[in-house]
Design a protein around this motif. Structure first.
Motif, PDB file in Angstrom:
ATOM      1  N   GLY A  72       0.797  -1.223   0.000  1.00 17.20           N
ATOM      2  CA  GLY A  72       0.000   0.000   0.000  1.00 17.20           C
ATOM      3  C   GLY A  72       0.826   1.267   0.000  1.00 17.20           C
ATOM      4  O   GLY A  72       0.308   2.347  -0.328  1.00 17.20           O
ATOM      5  N   TRP A  73       2.096   1.141   0.355  1.00 25.18           N
ATOM      6  CA  TRP A  73       2.997   2.304   0.330  1.00 25.18           C
ATOM      7  C   TRP A  73       3.916   2.263  -0.879  1.00 25.18           C
ATOM      8  O   TRP A  73       4.234   3.307  -1.448  1.00 25.18           O
ATOM      9  CB  TRP A  73       3.807   2.365   1.620  1.00 25.18           C
ATOM     10  N   VAL A  74       4.326   1.074  -1.278  1.00 27.98           N
ATOM     11  CA  VAL A  74       5.100   0.947  -2.518  1.00 27.98           C
ATOM     12  C   VAL A  74       4.270   1.478  -3.690  1.00 27.98           C
ATOM     13  O   VAL A  74       4.814   1.960  -4.688  1.00 27.98           O
ATOM     14  CB  VAL A  74       5.526  -0.516  -2.758  1.00 27.98           C
ATOM     15  N   ALA A  75       2.956   1.448  -3.555  1.00 27.87           N
ATOM     16  CA  ALA A  75       2.066   1.949  -4.611  1.00 27.87           C
ATOM     17  C   ALA A  75       2.314   3.414  -4.945  1.00 27.87           C
ATOM     18  O   ALA A  75       2.014   3.864  -6.064  1.00 27.87           O
ATOM     19  CB  ALA A  75       0.605   1.747  -4.197  1.00 27.87           C
ATOM     20  N   TRP A  76       2.871   4.173  -4.019  1.00 23.47           N
ATOM     21  CA  TRP A  76       3.246   5.563  -4.323  1.00 23.47           C
ATOM     22  C   TRP A  76       4.201   5.630  -5.513  1.00 23.47           C
ATOM     23  O   TRP A  76       4.282   6.642  -6.200  1.00 23.47           O
ATOM     24  CB  TRP A  76       3.893   6.220  -3.114  1.00 23.47           C
ATOM     25  N   GLU A  77       4.944   4.531  -5.720  1.00 26.38           N
ATOM     26  CA  GLU A  77       5.926   4.495  -6.795  1.00 26.38           C
ATOM     27  C   GLU A  77       5.278   4.757  -8.165  1.00 26.38           C
ATOM     28  O   GLU A  77       5.920   5.299  -9.065  1.00 26.38           O
ATOM     29  CB  GLU A  77       6.632   3.133  -6.792  1.00 26.38           C
ATOM     30  N   ILE A  78       4.023   4.397  -8.299  1.00 24.26           N
ATOM     31  CA  ILE A  78       3.322   4.630  -9.562  1.00 24.26           C
ATOM     32  C   ILE A  78       3.228   6.123  -9.851  1.00 24.26           C
ATOM     33  O   ILE A  78       3.530   6.582 -10.964  1.00 24.26           O
ATOM     34  CB  ILE A  78       1.923   3.980  -9.518  1.00 24.26           C
ATOM     35  N   ALA A  79       2.847   6.897  -8.846  1.00 24.00           N
ATOM     36  CA  ALA A  79       2.761   8.349  -9.025  1.00 24.00           C
ATOM     37  C   ALA A  79       4.139   8.964  -9.266  1.00 24.00           C
ATOM     38  O   ALA A  79       4.275   9.908 -10.057  1.00 24.00           O
ATOM     39  CB  ALA A  79       2.112   8.989  -7.797  1.00 24.00           C
ATOM     40  N   ILE A  80       5.144   8.424  -8.587  1.00 20.22           N
ATOM     41  CA  ILE A  80       6.512   8.926  -8.771  1.00 20.22           C
ATOM     42  C   ILE A  80       6.977   8.657 -10.202  1.00 20.22           C
ATOM     43  O   ILE A  80       7.474   9.565 -10.892  1.00 20.22           O
ATOM     44  CB  ILE A  80       7.464   8.253  -7.758  1.00 20.22           C
ATOM     45  N   GLU A  81       6.797   7.426 -10.663  1.00 21.72           N
ATOM     46  CA  GLU A  81       7.238   7.030 -12.006  1.00 21.72           C
ATOM     47  C   GLU A  81       6.517   7.825 -13.093  1.00 21.72           C
ATOM     48  O   GLU A  81       7.114   8.177 -14.112  1.00 21.72           O
ATOM     49  CB  GLU A  81       6.985   5.533 -12.215  1.00 21.72           C
TER      50      GLU A  81
END
Length: 327
Positions: free
Chosen positions: A37-46
Motif C-alpha cells: 500500500g505504500w510501494v504503490a506511491w511508486e506509480i505516481a513517482i514514475e
C-alpha cells in the motif's frame, strides 16, 4: 518614462527570481517502506503525477522501523505507518496526523506455525516469536482471543520482524508473527509450515496510513491536499485491471523482485477506493472504522505498557482532505 518602466520590469524580475529561487518552499519529504500500500506511491513517482499536480514531493526509502525513527527525528514531514504504530510514535516521540487510509492488511500479516501445528488452538503452551508492541503482536493476541485462549497461554519470544523467518527455521520457536515479505519468507524457509491466522481473519485490525507532522499539515495544507488527490489517482489506476501488469512491474522493481513474486503480496493488501475509505473514516467502535480500530490498538498499547495512558486518538486522525475530494 522608459527608464522608469525598465527599472520596474527589472524589479519585477528580481522579485520573481527571489520567490522562485530563495523563497521556494522545500519539497514535502515522505518516508515510505516495503509494504504494497505504500510501494504503490511508486506509480505516481514514475508517472510524474506529483509534478502535474503542482506539488513538490520527495519520497525517501527506508526499512519500516527506520522510517518511523526518521520521522521522530524530524528528518521527514510524513511517514507511512500503521494506525497503531502512529500511536506509539506519538506517545514515545513525535505525534502525527493520519490524512490518508491507504489500505488495510488483508492476509499479508500472519501467524506462521511450524509443521505439525495447523491451528491457533494448538499454540497453547508453545513459543511464539514476535516483535513485542508491534502490529503482529496485536494480531497474535487477536488470534488467541478468537480461539478461546489467553495471552499467557503462549510464551512470547521477542523477535525483530526481519529475523522471524530464520528464528522459525532454527526451531527456537514454534510459530512466528510477521508481515510480508517476512511472513512469506517464513513459509518458504520451513517446509510444511502453515499460516494458522492472518489479518484476513480480522479485517480492519491493521490500517495503513500516511501520517503527517501536525505543523506541516497546518502550514502547507493545500500541498497536502494535492498529495491526497494524487493518491486517489493511484487508486483509480490500480483498480483498473488493464493496468495490473504494468503496476506489478513498477511495484516489483521498487523492491527488486519479479512481478509474479510480488503479486501475492499485493493481493494480501486491500487498497481502498475513495468511497471505501470514506466509509472507514466514519466513527464507530468496531474494526470497520479506523477510529474503532485505533481505539482497539490504543487499549492494547496501554495494557501491554507500550505507553502509560490512553491517547486522544482523534488528534491522530484527520479525514478532512479525503472528504474534500468527494465534495
Amino acid at each position: 518614462m522608459k527608464l522608469i518602466s525598465n527599472f520596474k520590469k527589472s524589479l519585477a524580475t528580481l522579485a520573481l527570481l527571489a520567490s522562485t529561487t530563495f523563497g521556494q518552499a522545500e519539497a514535502l519529504k515522505i518516508a515510505y517502506s516495503d509494504w504494497p500500500g505504500w510501494v504503490a506511491w511508486e506509480i505516481a513517482i514514475e508517472k510524474g503525477w506529483f509534478e502535474k499536480a503542482g506539488v513538490d514531493v520527495e519520497f525517501l526509502w527506508f526499512d519500516y522501523v527506520a522510517s518511523m525513527d526518521a520521522y521522530a527525528a524530524g528528518k521527514v514531514d510524513a511517514v507511512c505507518m500503521t494506525n497503531g504504530d502512529a500511536l506509539v510514535t506519538g506517545a514515545t516521540g513525535k505525534p502525527s496526523v493520519g490524512i490518508i487510509i491507504n489500505d488495510y492488511s488483508n492476509g499479508n500479516d500472519m501467524i506462521v506455525a511450524k509443521p505439525g501445528i495447523t491451528s491457533v488452538k494448538e499454540l497453547k503452551g508453545k513459543k511464539v516469536g514476535v516483535e513485542e508492541g508491534f502490529v503482529c503482536h496485536l494480531l497474535l493476541l487477536k488470534a488467541l482471543e478468537d480461539n478461546g485462549l489467553e495471552p499467557d497461554d503462549v510464551e512470547i519470544v521477542n523477535t525483530p520482524t526481519d529475523k522471524t523467518a530464520e528464528v522459525l527455521k532454527s526451531g527456537a520457536v514454534d510459530a512466528i508473527g510477521a508481515w510480508q515479505p517476512n511472513s512469506g519468507n517464513a513459509l518458504k524457509a520451513v517446509n510444511g509450515s502453515t499460516a494458522v491466522y492472518t489479518s484476513k481473519n480480522a479485517p480492519g485490525i491493521i490500517y495503513d496510513l500516511l501520517s503527517v507532522d501536525a505543523e506541516s499539515l497546518a502550514t502547507r495544507k493545500d500541498e497536502w491536499a494535492k498529495v491526497v488527490k494524487v493518491w486517489y489517482q493511484v487508486v483509480d489506476y490500480l483498480h483498473d485491471e488493464d493496468n495490473m501488469d504494468e503496476a506489478l512491474k513498477i511495484l516489483a522493481a521498487r523492491v527488486d523482485v519479479k512481478p509474479e513474486e510480488y503479486e501475492p503480496f499485493f493481493k494480501g493488501t486491500y487498497i481502498l477506493s475513495l468511497d471505501e475509505a470514506l466509509a472507514k473514516w466514519e466513527k464507530s467502535e468496531g474494526l470497520e472504522s479506523v477510529y474503532g480500530s485505533t481505539k482497539f490498538v490504543d487499549s492494547f498499547n496501554v495494557k501491554f505498557e507500550v505507553y502509560e495512558k490512553p491517547l486522544e486518538i482523534e488528534n491522530y486522525l484527520d479525514p478532512s482532505l479525503t472528504k474534500a475530494l468527494k465534495k
